[in-house]
Each structure stands twice: as C-alpha cells, then as structure tokens.
Write a protein that holds these residues in place. Structure first.
Motif, mmCIF file in Angstrom:
data_model
loop_
_atom_site.group_PDB
_atom_site.id
_atom_site.type_symbol
_atom_site.label_atom_id
_atom_site.label_comp_id
_atom_site.label_asym_id
_atom_site.label_seq_id
_atom_site.Cartn_x
_atom_site.Cartn_y
_atom_site.Cartn_z
ATOM 1 N N GLY A 156 0.804 -1.216 0.000
ATOM 2 C CA GLY A 156 0.000 0.000 0.000
ATOM 3 C C GLY A 156 0.835 1.263 0.000
ATOM 4 N N SER B 178 -0.877 -6.204 -7.581
ATOM 5 C CA SER B 178 -1.865 -5.741 -6.597
ATOM 6 C C SER B 178 -1.416 -4.540 -5.765
ATOM 7 C CB SER B 178 -2.267 -6.894 -5.656
ATOM 8 O OG SER B 178 -2.949 -7.900 -6.365
ATOM 9 N N SER C 127 -1.650 -0.858 -4.772
ATOM 10 C CA SER C 127 -2.890 -0.087 -4.895
ATOM 11 C C SER C 127 -2.707 1.426 -4.897
ATOM 12 C CB SER C 127 -3.835 -0.471 -3.749
ATOM 13 O OG SER C 127 -3.205 -0.252 -2.495
ATOM 14 N N LYS C 128 -1.535 1.917 -4.498
ATOM 15 C CA LYS C 128 -1.355 3.364 -4.350
ATOM 16 C C LYS C 128 -0.336 3.969 -5.307
ATOM 17 C CE LYS C 128 -4.098 3.559 -0.699
ATOM 18 N NZ LYS C 128 -5.378 4.286 -0.712
ATOM 19 N N ARG D 102 -2.930 -6.719 -11.721
ATOM 20 C CA ARG D 102 -3.859 -5.995 -10.850
ATOM 21 C C ARG D 102 -3.290 -4.668 -10.329
ATOM 22 N NH1 ARG D 102 -7.649 -9.911 -10.285
ATOM 23 N NH2 ARG D 102 -6.897 -12.038 -10.058
ATOM 24 N N GLU E 220 -10.234 -5.221 -7.000
ATOM 25 C CA GLU E 220 -10.179 -3.848 -6.488
ATOM 26 C C GLU E 220 -10.044 -3.815 -4.968
ATOM 27 O OE1 GLU E 220 -10.048 -1.067 -8.044
ATOM 28 O OE2 GLU E 220 -10.677 -1.480 -10.104
#
Length: 267
Positions: A26, A49, A51-52, A75, A141
């Motif tokens: 993250g 994956s 996300s930020k 992702r 998501e």
C-alpha cells in the motif's frame, strides 16, 4: 499506513528472486534506483496488486538474466512504468474495427482467457500507440481488504481460506500463499460461481477441488454478489476426507461473501 520505504541501504547484488517482493503493498512511492538486479532471474508478481503507486522508474533495472516476469504488474491498475517490461504474446490474428468502433475477439482467445458474454474489459493505452485489453475484476479492487478478511476467517474458522474472483485466487490465509495466489479456479468452481450456488459439504458430499493444481477441497463456498452480478467466491478448504461444515462455518462464509459484495457496490 506506510506511504514510503527507504531502500537505499539494501544490498540486492546477490538477490536472484524478487518474485512477490511488493505484492499487495500500500506504499505510495518507491525509489528503486539503487536496486542491483544484475543477478535476478525471477520478478514474477513483483508489483502485483499494488494499490497506491502511480508510477515507477525502472530505468536502472538490469533484466538480462530475468527468465520469469509473469504477472509482474498484475492488478496494479494505476501503475505506469518508465521502462517497458511487459511481456505479450503475439497471436498473429488481425481484426478490423467496424463502423461502430467494435472489434471481435476470436472465439479461441475468449475460450482460453475465459472471456464470457458480459465479461468487463479494461482498456489501456501506451505512449507507443499500444491498445491493451485486460479483464476487469471487481474483487481485485479490494484485494488488500480481502487478504485481511481471509486472515480473520482462518483464525476464527480454523480452516484455510481463499477468496477468488471468477478466474483466479486473489487472497489466501492458512495455506502457503505462493501455492495458491493467482492460481486459476477449477472448472467445477467456475460452474458453481456461474450458477450462483453455494456449497456446504456434508459427510456423504462430493469433494470439489476449487483450485487448479491444489489438492484441497471446498468445505464451504459462497458466491460474492454485487449489483446483481456474481463476481467471485469465499471458500474454506480442507485436505481431510471427513471434514464437514457446521453452522458457524456456514455463517462465517456467507457473512464474508455479503461483506465483499457490499464493498464492491460502494467502490
């Protein structure tokens, strides 16, 4: 939540495997300019994956010895890279766009990639003029939340837990993550999800292996529904023939599936 990591003092000159290194991170910024990747042979799922992070400068990466870049940015929807390290396979198929802007994806590709009628596709473009279609996963998501919830389910329910979209496992707990993460779901589970059915194993119930190549069967499985669409499933696993489901486990799995459905509706 941690926004950045100082990696400037880390010596990676002897590292050969960077697979999953930042999986699900993250952090918002990563400075990898000091990374020595000259001996690295594997970078699979390295930034999957995240996300930020919105951009990565990989211009200093030496990938001459890398043999595995599978799903390096899987992702990682917001990442743009300063170096093109994506690997794509040419199909040799050419299609023309019609006067309505439509293009037909060949049946063979749809079958291989499990693209069904109604499957959402994301469209990406690059500065080199590339147009890339990628299957969109609503469950993907919320992969960070899914991982935390899987941990809770495992601790409370006492059984290995996996959360999947309609194609792959996106979160797991109580089982080696590198054994199951991003593995394809089995055709049996795919059919169960497609039919929007739950599964709760009884003593005389048929064993269903929900994940390809993993010798575990589903004890409890509930579909994840959002806005009337089925998007995946929450599954508790076992490797014991006599494992059955009790009311507590059933309630846990159903509550988790309902929670994820609500999360996706609110995204």
């Amino acid at each position: 939540m941690l926004k950045s990591i100082d990696l400037s003092r880390i010596d990676t000159s002897s590292v050969t495997n960077m697979g999953h290194m930042f999986y699900g991170s993250g952090v918002e910024t990563l400075d990898l300019s000091t990374f020595d990747t000259s001996n690295v042979t594997a970078m699979d799922w390295m930034f999957a994956s995240v996300s930020k992070i919105t951009s990565l400068d990989l211009s200093s990466f030496n990938t001459s010895n890398v043999k595995n870049m599978n799903n390096m940015f899987a992702r990682a929807k917001t990442v743009s890279s300063e170096r093109n390290v994506y690997i794509m396979k040419a199909t040799g198929i050419v299609r023309r766009i019609d006067d309505l802007g439509r293009v037909v994806i060949p049946k063979e590709i749809r079958r291989t990639m499990r693209i069904r009628e109604g499957t959402p596709l994301e469209i990406y473009t690059s500065v080199d003029g590339e147009v890339i279609f990628r299957k969109y996963s609503p469950v993907g998501e919320i992969s960070g939340t899914a991982g935390q919830y899987a941990d809770v389910l495992y601790k409370v329910g006492g059984m290995p837990t996996v959360i999947c979209d309609r194609d792959h496992v996106i979160a797991a707990s109580g089982i080696q993550k590198n054994e199951v993460l991003e593995r394809r779901v089995s055709s049996s589970l795919e059919d169960l999800i497609e039919q929007r059915k739950s599964l709760y194993r009884t003593a005389d119930g048929v064993k269903m292996n929900p994940i390809e190549g993993v010798d575990r069967f589903a004890v409890a499985c509930a579909p994840i529904m959002a806005d009337g669409d089925v998007n995946g499933a929450v599954i508790m696993l076992s490797d014991k023939d006599n494992s059955t489901v009790d009311d507590k486990t059933k309630a846990l799995v159903e509550a988790a599936a309902m929670y994820f459905g609500k999360q996706m509706e609110d995204v």
